[in-house]
Design an enzyme around this catalytic site. Structure first.
Site, PDB file in Angstrom:
ATOM      1  N   PRO A   1       0.843  -1.223   0.061  1.00  0.00           N
ATOM      2  CA  PRO A   1       0.068  -0.294   0.665  1.00  0.00           C
ATOM      3  C   PRO A   1       0.946   1.551   0.047  1.00  0.00           C
ATOM      4  O   PRO A   1       0.564   2.058  -0.532  1.00  0.00           O
ATOM      5  CB  PRO A   1      -0.701  -0.067   1.129  1.00  0.00           C
TER       6      PRO A   1
ATOM      7  N   GLU B   1       3.503  -7.028   8.254  1.00  0.00           N
ATOM      8  CA  GLU B   1       3.640  -5.689   8.071  1.00  0.00           C
ATOM      9  C   GLU B   1       3.937  -5.595   6.877  1.00  0.00           C
ATOM     10  O   GLU B   1       4.626  -4.433   6.502  1.00  0.00           O
ATOM     11  CB  GLU B   1       4.737  -5.076   9.644  1.00  0.00           C
TER      12      GLU B   1
ATOM     13  N   ASP C   1     -11.008   0.740 -23.635  1.00  0.00           N
ATOM     14  CA  ASP C   1     -11.675  -0.072 -22.424  1.00  0.00           C
ATOM     15  C   ASP C   1     -10.876   2.010 -21.567  1.00  0.00           C
ATOM     16  O   ASP C   1     -10.566   2.122 -22.329  1.00  0.00           O
ATOM     17  CB  ASP C   1     -10.537  -0.751 -22.049  1.00  0.00           C
TER      18      ASP C   1
ATOM     19  N   ARG D   1      -3.818  -9.205 -19.987  1.00  0.00           N
ATOM     20  CA  ARG D   1      -4.857  -9.524 -20.943  1.00  0.00           C
ATOM     21  C   ARG D   1      -5.124  -9.135 -22.096  1.00  0.00           C
ATOM     22  O   ARG D   1      -5.091  -8.616 -23.362  1.00  0.00           O
ATOM     23  CB  ARG D   1      -6.137  -8.937 -20.434  1.00  0.00           C
TER      24      ARG D   1
HETATM   25  N1  SAM Z   1       2.102  -2.037   6.879  1.00  0.00           N
HETATM   26  C1  SAM Z   1       1.442  -1.743   6.172  1.00  0.00           C
HETATM   27  C2  SAM Z   1       1.620  -0.670   5.557  1.00  0.00           C
HETATM   28  O1  SAM Z   1       0.963  -0.513   6.083  1.00  0.00           O
HETATM   29  O2  SAM Z   1       1.605  -0.264   4.092  1.00  0.00           O
HETATM   30  C3  SAM Z   1       0.467  -3.212   5.400  1.00  0.00           C
HETATM   31  C4  SAM Z   1       1.232  -4.157   5.088  1.00  0.00           C
HETATM   32  S1  SAM Z   1      -0.676  -5.233   4.019  1.00  0.00           S
HETATM   33  C5  SAM Z   1      -1.321  -6.154   5.772  1.00  0.00           C
HETATM   34  C6  SAM Z   1       0.607  -7.147   4.059  1.00  0.00           C
HETATM   35  C7  SAM Z   1       0.691  -7.258   2.612  1.00  0.00           C
HETATM   36  O3  SAM Z   1      -0.535  -6.911   2.207  1.00  0.00           O
HETATM   37  C8  SAM Z   1       1.773  -5.612   2.192  1.00  0.00           C
HETATM   38  O4  SAM Z   1       2.940  -6.239   2.287  1.00  0.00           O
HETATM   39  C9  SAM Z   1       1.726  -6.280   0.845  1.00  0.00           C
HETATM   40  O5  SAM Z   1       1.987  -7.450   0.127  1.00  0.00           O
HETATM   41  C10 SAM Z   1       0.017  -6.298   0.825  1.00  0.00           C
HETATM   42  N2  SAM Z   1      -1.155  -5.027   0.306  1.00  0.00           N
HETATM   43  C11 SAM Z   1      -1.673  -4.725   1.279  1.00  0.00           C
HETATM   44  N3  SAM Z   1      -2.379  -4.138   0.478  1.00  0.00           N
HETATM   45  C12 SAM Z   1      -2.244  -3.019  -0.404  1.00  0.00           C
HETATM   46  C13 SAM Z   1      -2.938  -2.611  -1.596  1.00  0.00           C
HETATM   47  N4  SAM Z   1      -3.400  -1.426  -1.282  1.00  0.00           N
HETATM   48  N5  SAM Z   1      -1.870  -2.508  -2.645  1.00  0.00           N
HETATM   49  C14 SAM Z   1      -0.790  -3.560  -2.958  1.00  0.00           C
HETATM   50  N6  SAM Z   1      -0.332  -4.489  -2.075  1.00  0.00           N
HETATM   51  C15 SAM Z   1      -1.268  -4.157  -0.858  1.00  0.00           C
END
Ligand code: SAM
Length: 278
Positions: free
Chosen positions: A122, A149, A206, A191
């Protein structure tokens, strides 16, 4: 194209062998390898995470496990599981085989024989259709699925010294793990590989391809529950239909995602349509 996914939940990636991706696997356009990260854990408990330095809640994924895993997968020396297509697709006629785009051997647009490493997080750059378009020319993409995390940052920093690394977010929300993000990104990329969609126009028209959201679509019957399909779509006048579609795309984009219009080249006619919709 070859996709390799490193994860602690290999079964989560099963959707990659269904529908159009399954067909791409059958056609030899796509190979998908899935690798259980725990295979690189060295202790008896096969642990892949530890408590964070500096304190705080949750656990962080360990660099000593991720580092060797990515090195082996990137080098093609990791065994993993290669996904089979879920269904025999080749014998079935496709509903969108209108333009008969032939499947072809995958040709990479990249000179590098090193993979592209995609790390969903994220905290990454927003993943866009432009990324999907660019990455559809890659020969080999490795995905690293975080959990807890996330992954110790040194794994990304170390990999960036050898590979091209992209940390990308699929939206402003937090998932439990990276697997669903990988499904999203992989589907958007695959795709766009020539031959995967039977009708190339499907993706050329698209949302986002011309910077706009796509307008509404309709099929039979002409009237349903008292609601009529816009009459222009029966006019047989392609120029008129194209103009109507452009107008609908402009108005929907203005209503839902107005910031996208800042990056679109607008004609005076486009501008007039937008002004009329205000
Ligand atoms: N502690 C992190 C933060 O606040 O940025 C969040 C970790 S999340 C609980 C666990 C994993 O979910 C991340 O390492 C990633 O691989 C994935 N993830 C969660 N949200 C995501 C998003 N919006 N886009 C891409 N990957 C995501």
């Amino acid at each position: 194209m070859r996709l390799d996914v490193v994860t602690i939940f290999p079964e989560y990636l099963d959707p990659l062998r269904h529908a159009l991706l399954g067909k791409a696997i059958e056609q030899g356009i796509l190979t998908v390898g899935v690798h259980d990260l725990r295979g690189w854990a060295t202790d008896v408990h096969k642990s892949v995470d530890d408590s964070p330095y500096g304190g705080g809640p949750g656990m962080v994924m360990k660099p000593e496990v991720w580092g060797p895993a990515l090195d082996d997968v990137a080098a093609g020396t990791a065994e993993g599981q290669v996904l089979d297509s879920s269904l025999p697709h080749l014998a079935k006629p496709r509903h969108d085989d209108i333009e008969g785009v032939a499947a072809r051997t995958y040709e990479s647009g990249e000179d590098s024989d090193l993979p592209l490493l995609i790390v969903p997080t994220p905290a990454g750059q927003p993943f866009t259709q432009a990324d999907a378009q660019a990455w559809s020319n890659e020969e080999h993409i490795v995905f690293a699925c975080g959990r807890y995390e996330g992954i110790d940052q040194r794994v990304v920093d170390d990999a960036a010294q050898r590979y091209r690394v992209r940390e990308v977010s699929i939206g402003d929300y937090v998932l439990i793990g990276g697997e669903v993000a990988v499904l999203v990104i992989a589907e958007a990329i695959v795709r766009l590989i020539p031959g995967v969609l039977g009708n190339r126009r499907s993706h050329e028209e698209d949302s986002f391809s011309d910077g706009l959201l796509e307008g509404p679509s309709y099929t039979k019957p002409r009237v349903w529950r008292g609601l009529e399909v816009p009459p222009v779509l029966f006019s047989g006048n392609h120029a008129l239909v194209d103009r109507w579609r452009r107008d609908q795309a402009l108005l929907r984009t203005q209503a839902v995602r107005p910031e996208l219009l800042n990056h679109v080249a607008l004609t005076p006619q486009d501008q007039a349509v937008l002004d009329s919709g205000r």
